[in-house]
Write a protein that holds these residues in place. Structure first.
Motif, PDB file in Angstrom:
ATOM      1  N   VAL A  73      20.836  45.847  -5.692  1.00 32.44           N
ATOM      2  CA  VAL A  73      20.841  46.809  -4.509  1.00 32.44           C
ATOM      3  C   VAL A  73      22.130  46.303  -3.651  1.00 32.44           C
ATOM      4  O   VAL A  73      21.913  45.329  -3.115  1.00 32.44           O
ATOM      5  CB  VAL A  73      19.720  47.000  -3.838  1.00 32.44           C
ATOM      6  CG1 VAL A  73      19.868  48.008  -2.798  1.00 32.44           C
ATOM      7  CG2 VAL A  73      18.710  47.538  -4.565  1.00 32.44           C
ATOM      8  N   GLY A  74      23.097  47.008  -3.567  1.00 37.30           N
ATOM      9  CA  GLY A  74      24.135  46.684  -2.834  1.00 37.30           C
ATOM     10  C   GLY A  74      24.323  47.629  -1.522  1.00 37.30           C
ATOM     11  O   GLY A  74      24.095  48.656  -1.780  1.00 37.30           O
ATOM     12  N   SER A  75      24.776  46.906  -0.601  1.00 40.10           N
ATOM     13  CA  SER A  75      25.112  47.585   0.640  1.00 40.10           C
ATOM     14  C   SER A  75      26.293  47.146   1.252  1.00 40.10           C
ATOM     15  O   SER A  75      27.377  46.716   0.497  1.00 40.10           O
ATOM     16  CB  SER A  75      24.027  47.426   1.706  1.00 40.10           C
ATOM     17  OG  SER A  75      23.841  46.034   2.114  1.00 40.10           O
ATOM     18  N   ALA A  76      26.661  47.463   2.459  1.00 37.46           N
ATOM     19  CA  ALA A  76      27.965  47.306   3.089  1.00 37.46           C
ATOM     20  C   ALA A  76      28.338  45.773   3.018  1.00 37.46           C
ATOM     21  O   ALA A  76      29.451  45.259   2.857  1.00 37.46           O
ATOM     22  CB  ALA A  76      28.072  47.858   4.308  1.00 37.46           C
ATOM     23  N   ASP A  77      27.180  45.103   3.220  1.00 37.40           N
ATOM     24  CA  ASP A  77      27.614  43.631   3.484  1.00 37.40           C
ATOM     25  C   ASP A  77      26.778  42.532   2.643  1.00 37.40           C
ATOM     26  O   ASP A  77      26.986  41.321   2.745  1.00 37.40           O
ATOM     27  CB  ASP A  77      27.155  43.251   4.790  1.00 37.40           C
ATOM     28  CG  ASP A  77      25.954  43.267   5.360  1.00 37.40           C
ATOM     29  OD1 ASP A  77      25.207  43.948   4.381  1.00 37.40           O
ATOM     30  OD2 ASP A  77      25.323  43.003   6.358  1.00 37.40           O
TER      31      ASP A  77
ATOM     32  N   VAL B 112      24.609  42.202  -1.564  1.00 33.57           N
ATOM     33  CA  VAL B 112      23.793  42.493  -2.718  1.00 33.57           C
ATOM     34  C   VAL B 112      22.643  41.691  -2.859  1.00 33.57           C
ATOM     35  O   VAL B 112      22.370  40.532  -2.694  1.00 33.57           O
ATOM     36  CB  VAL B 112      24.712  42.244  -4.156  1.00 33.57           C
ATOM     37  CG1 VAL B 112      23.692  42.435  -5.253  1.00 33.57           C
ATOM     38  CG2 VAL B 112      25.852  42.684  -4.058  1.00 33.57           C
ATOM     39  N   GLU B 113      21.330  42.612  -3.016  1.00 38.34           N
ATOM     40  CA  GLU B 113      20.069  41.945  -3.165  1.00 38.34           C
ATOM     41  C   GLU B 113      19.591  41.955  -4.783  1.00 38.34           C
ATOM     42  O   GLU B 113      19.865  43.066  -5.313  1.00 38.34           O
ATOM     43  CB  GLU B 113      19.213  42.764  -2.252  1.00 38.34           C
ATOM     44  CG  GLU B 113      19.195  42.522  -0.962  1.00 38.34           C
ATOM     45  CD  GLU B 113      18.248  43.659  -0.073  1.00 38.34           C
ATOM     46  OE1 GLU B 113      17.310  43.019   0.366  1.00 38.34           O
ATOM     47  OE2 GLU B 113      18.362  44.600  -0.063  1.00 38.34           O
ATOM     48  N   LEU B 114      19.272  41.017  -5.273  1.00 35.89           N
ATOM     49  CA  LEU B 114      18.812  40.822  -6.609  1.00 35.89           C
ATOM     50  C   LEU B 114      17.295  40.542  -6.602  1.00 35.89           C
ATOM     51  O   LEU B 114      16.745  39.495  -6.105  1.00 35.89           O
ATOM     52  CB  LEU B 114      19.520  39.802  -7.252  1.00 35.89           C
ATOM     53  CG  LEU B 114      21.257  39.703  -7.406  1.00 35.89           C
ATOM     54  CD1 LEU B 114      21.804  38.407  -7.776  1.00 35.89           C
ATOM     55  CD2 LEU B 114      21.555  40.881  -8.299  1.00 35.89           C
TER      56      LEU B 114
ATOM     57  N   THR C 249      16.885  37.230  -4.575  1.00 33.83           N
ATOM     58  CA  THR C 249      17.946  36.412  -4.044  1.00 33.83           C
ATOM     59  C   THR C 249      18.972  37.496  -3.275  1.00 33.83           C
ATOM     60  O   THR C 249      19.042  38.584  -3.493  1.00 33.83           O
ATOM     61  CB  THR C 249      18.737  35.487  -4.882  1.00 33.83           C
ATOM     62  OG1 THR C 249      19.317  36.555  -6.025  1.00 33.83           O
ATOM     63  CG2 THR C 249      17.760  34.575  -5.761  1.00 33.83           C
ATOM     64  N   GLU C 250      19.697  37.037  -2.607  1.00 32.93           N
ATOM     65  CA  GLU C 250      20.647  37.969  -1.506  1.00 32.93           C
ATOM     66  C   GLU C 250      22.068  37.126  -1.961  1.00 32.93           C
ATOM     67  O   GLU C 250      22.357  36.001  -1.824  1.00 32.93           O
ATOM     68  CB  GLU C 250      20.356  37.532  -0.154  1.00 32.93           C
ATOM     69  CG  GLU C 250      21.007  38.835   0.625  1.00 32.93           C
ATOM     70  CD  GLU C 250      20.410  38.748   1.986  1.00 32.93           C
ATOM     71  OE1 GLU C 250      21.047  38.397   3.127  1.00 32.93           O
ATOM     72  OE2 GLU C 250      19.342  39.296   2.182  1.00 32.93           O
ATOM     73  N   LEU C 251      22.986  38.023  -2.032  1.00 36.73           N
ATOM     74  CA  LEU C 251      24.412  37.640  -2.129  1.00 36.73           C
ATOM     75  C   LEU C 251      25.313  38.280  -1.113  1.00 36.73           C
ATOM     76  O   LEU C 251      25.467  39.373  -1.035  1.00 36.73           O
ATOM     77  CB  LEU C 251      24.998  38.181  -3.663  1.00 36.73           C
ATOM     78  CG  LEU C 251      26.325  37.750  -3.996  1.00 36.73           C
ATOM     79  CD1 LEU C 251      26.698  36.257  -4.293  1.00 36.73           C
ATOM     80  CD2 LEU C 251      27.000  38.415  -5.326  1.00 36.73           C
ATOM     81  N   PRO C 252      25.900  37.617  -0.112  1.00 35.29           N
ATOM     82  CA  PRO C 252      26.648  38.050   0.933  1.00 35.29           C
ATOM     83  C   PRO C 252      27.884  38.576   0.323  1.00 35.29           C
ATOM     84  O   PRO C 252      28.765  38.293  -0.496  1.00 35.29           O
ATOM     85  CB  PRO C 252      26.776  37.117   1.806  1.00 35.29           C
ATOM     86  CG  PRO C 252      25.927  35.930   1.387  1.00 35.29           C
ATOM     87  CD  PRO C 252      25.834  35.998   0.218  1.00 35.29           C
ATOM     88  N   LEU C 253      28.439  39.765   0.993  1.00 33.36           N
ATOM     89  CA  LEU C 253      29.745  40.263   0.688  1.00 33.36           C
ATOM     90  C   LEU C 253      30.465  39.903   1.770  1.00 33.36           C
ATOM     91  O   LEU C 253      30.706  40.491   2.819  1.00 33.36           O
ATOM     92  CB  LEU C 253      29.720  41.670   0.319  1.00 33.36           C
ATOM     93  CG  LEU C 253      28.908  42.123  -0.898  1.00 33.36           C
ATOM     94  CD1 LEU C 253      28.873  43.842  -1.285  1.00 33.36           C
ATOM     95  CD2 LEU C 253      29.404  41.342  -2.334  1.00 33.36           C
TER      96      LEU C 253
ATOM     97  N   ASP D 119      29.847  34.844  -9.716  1.00 28.33           N
ATOM     98  CA  ASP D 119      28.745  34.391  -9.930  1.00 28.33           C
ATOM     99  C   ASP D 119      27.300  34.933  -9.080  1.00 28.33           C
ATOM    100  O   ASP D 119      27.647  34.798  -7.946  1.00 28.33           O
ATOM    101  CB  ASP D 119      28.969  32.715  -9.810  1.00 28.33           C
ATOM    102  CG  ASP D 119      27.448  32.043 -10.478  1.00 28.33           C
ATOM    103  OD1 ASP D 119      26.500  31.967  -9.797  1.00 28.33           O
ATOM    104  OD2 ASP D 119      27.667  31.365 -11.537  1.00 28.33           O
ATOM    105  N   ALA D 120      26.481  35.273  -9.933  1.00 24.38           N
ATOM    106  CA  ALA D 120      25.145  35.883  -8.999  1.00 24.38           C
ATOM    107  C   ALA D 120      24.625  34.929  -8.171  1.00 24.38           C
ATOM    108  O   ALA D 120      23.902  35.299  -7.157  1.00 24.38           O
ATOM    109  CB  ALA D 120      24.176  36.538  -9.940  1.00 24.38           C
ATOM    110  N   ALA D 121      24.393  33.613  -8.522  1.00 21.91           N
ATOM    111  CA  ALA D 121      23.931  32.508  -7.548  1.00 21.91           C
ATOM    112  C   ALA D 121      24.663  31.992  -6.695  1.00 21.91           C
ATOM    113  O   ALA D 121      24.090  31.685  -5.547  1.00 21.91           O
ATOM    114  CB  ALA D 121      23.728  31.244  -8.585  1.00 21.91           C
ATOM    115  N   THR D 122      25.978  31.962  -6.751  1.00 21.17           N
ATOM    116  CA  THR D 122      27.026  31.433  -5.539  1.00 21.17           C
ATOM    117  C   THR D 122      27.741  32.315  -4.991  1.00 21.17           C
ATOM    118  O   THR D 122      28.305  32.113  -3.855  1.00 21.17           O
ATOM    119  CB  THR D 122      27.774  30.425  -6.270  1.00 21.17           C
ATOM    120  OG1 THR D 122      28.703  30.645  -7.246  1.00 21.17           O
ATOM    121  CG2 THR D 122      27.080  29.058  -7.028  1.00 21.17           C
ATOM    122  N   GLY D 123      28.059  33.632  -5.476  1.00 19.11           N
ATOM    123  CA  GLY D 123      28.970  34.388  -5.080  1.00 19.11           C
ATOM    124  C   GLY D 123      30.451  34.174  -5.542  1.00 19.11           C
ATOM    125  O   GLY D 123      31.508  34.648  -4.927  1.00 19.11           O
ATOM    126  N   GLY D 124      30.351  33.115  -6.143  1.00 19.34           N
ATOM    127  CA  GLY D 124      32.220  32.486  -6.416  1.00 19.34           C
ATOM    128  C   GLY D 124      32.890  33.603  -7.329  1.00 19.34           C
ATOM    129  O   GLY D 124      32.202  33.750  -8.304  1.00 19.34           O
TER     130      GLY D 124
END
Length: 445
Positions: free
Chosen positions: A237-241, A243-245, A253-257, A293-298
């Motif tokens: 699920v993605g929002s403005a800031d 992505v929640e997995l 897990t949570e991936l900041p944008l 990368d879903a784990a690191t956001g890189g």
């Protein structure tokens, strides 16, 4: 009354007064830019084994061999006018193509584009007679079609008989993306809940019992975006800031944008370890597809200058659609580009010459894709937004540029927003328009 009338009327705004010799908004010096004549598919769909690619255009839906870019067929039309809405799905082996075109639902052969059947959905849920169907997913084996959209239901259809098999109630107000797992055992749907929440729901396709569901809040700045892994067990699920997995077995897990561009979620890789993001660079109105990368956001790969922010993996994990490009998912090499037209990089060296209080002439050389400079000349009209001597009253309109090239039949027009210029190109030979495209310039760093 006279006082009220005078004070109640808005006063016209003053145009900006520019010092012609020094103001940075004057079009002089080094500029970078582009002319983009490309058109891209409005939607794409890949077979699970990447043997078939379906592309939607304003006038047709075409089928292709992805790796060779050889055309296979054009779908028999079920529409009578220009396509204004299309959604596509292909089965696991590329034998069937399902589509919603201008609200009509159809099923075609993936081998020759022949129309197999349309679906009569007059028996929609009684509580939603006016619902609009916009989303669909064809099961990997092709025996079932799931359809949803601006309705709180997912309709499950039998592709052989056309019958409505199930009406599955979602957790939200409108069914968003719908997907089957690669083995066909799970059906996944995401939906919005009012304007500030989302709901995820997963059904077992044998019993249609719910095996996972989750609801959560979102900020008001942007609605949710959704993506699913190929096995249907990882949902994003993605929002403005961020992505929640989520994993349906448990855990999240949570991936900041943190990107400065406007960024949104587009897709998950088949194993859920990579995320496809689309970004829009506001200054130049260009899309970039980034795989992270879903784990690191890189970041793992970027595909800029696309006219579309679409990204989509084939179920077998071999290929990725990034904008209009077919990309090898292992090394991110571009295999094919399905855009029609061309992107030209521009470098302009310009001088400006004062004409009068609201106009100045521009001349110089324009280099296209690093080639030799072509003589260019034109005029900037400050309209009602800029004056180069005395300020006057007037409703502000942006300054406009008209530019012609000596050795190329391009007619360039643009309007100024700060120090950047946004407009269009028309290529005209013997009064015949050969191509049109977007045109932009911005000051070189």
């Amino acid at each position: 009354m006279l006082t009220l009338a005078l004070t109640g009327c808005p006063r016209p705004l003053r145009p900006d007064r520019l010092d012609f010799d020094t103001d940075p908004r004057i079009l002089r010096g080094a500029y970078l830019g582009f002319v983009d004549t490309r058109s891209v598919p409005t939607t794409t769909a890949l077979a699970g084994d990447a043997s078939l690619l379906a592309t939607g255009w304003p006038d047709a839906v075409d089928l292709w061999h992805p790796e060779t870019a050889e055309p296979i067929a054009t779908l028999d039309p079920i529409w009578d006018e220009e396509i204004w809405q299309v959604a596509l799905s292909v089965d696991g082996l590329g034998t069937l193509v399902a589509g919603i075109v201008n609200g009509a639902v159809g099923l075609w052969s993936g081998r020759d584009g022949r129309l197999i059947r349309t679906f009569d959905l007059a028996e929609r849920p009684a509580a939603c007679d006016e619902c609009v169907l916009e989303r669909l997913a064809l099961s990997p084996a092709g025996e079932t079609l799931a359809v949803g959209g601006r309705t709180p239901y997912v309709l499950v259809l039998d592709t052989t008989t056309g019958a409505l098999v199930r009406e599955l109630e979602t957790g939200g107000d409108e069914a968003g993306p719908i997907a089957f797992s690669a083995d066909g055992t799970l059906l996944v749907s995401a939906s919005s809940v009012s304007a500030a929440g989302y709901a995820l729901r997963v059904w077992d396709t044998t019993t249609y019992e719910v095996v996972f569901e989750r609801e959560g809040p979102l900020g008001w700045s942007r609605g949710p975006q959704f993506a699913f892994s190929a096995d249907g067990r990882r949902l994003a699920v993605g929002s403005a800031d961020k992505v929640e997995l989520f994993d349906i077995a448990g855990g999240a897990t949570e991936l900041p944008l943190g990107a400065p561009e406007e960024t949104w979620l587009q897709s998950l890789s088949p194993d859920g370890t990579q995320v496809g993001l689309a970004s829009l660079t506001p200054q130049h109105d260009l899309y970039t597809v980034t795989v992270v990368d879903a784990a690191t956001g890189g970041p793992l790969a970027r595909f800029p200058h696309t006219r579309s922010g679409t990204s989509l993996w084939s179920t077998d994990g071999r290929f990725l659609i990034a904008g209009s490009q077919l990309v090898g998912a292992n090394d991110f090499s571009v295999v094919r580009d399905y855009a029609v037209g061309q992107y030209y990089a521009l470098e302009l060296a310009a001088t400006a010459q004062y004409v009068n209080a609201r106009k100045y002439a521009v001349s110089g050389t324009l280099s296209i894709d690093g080639g030799a400079g072509i003589e260019a000349s034109g005029i900037v009209d400050g309209s009602d937004s800029q004056r180069y001597l005395q300020p006057q009253y007037g409703v502000p309109q942006p300054a406009g540029l008209r530019l012609e090239l000596r050795d190329r039949p391009w007619y360039l027009r643009a309007w100024q927003y700060s120090s950047a210029w946004h407009g269009s190109m028309d290529e005209i030979v013997a009064e015949e328009a050969l191509a049109t495209g977007r045109f932009e310039l911005w000051r070189a760093p």
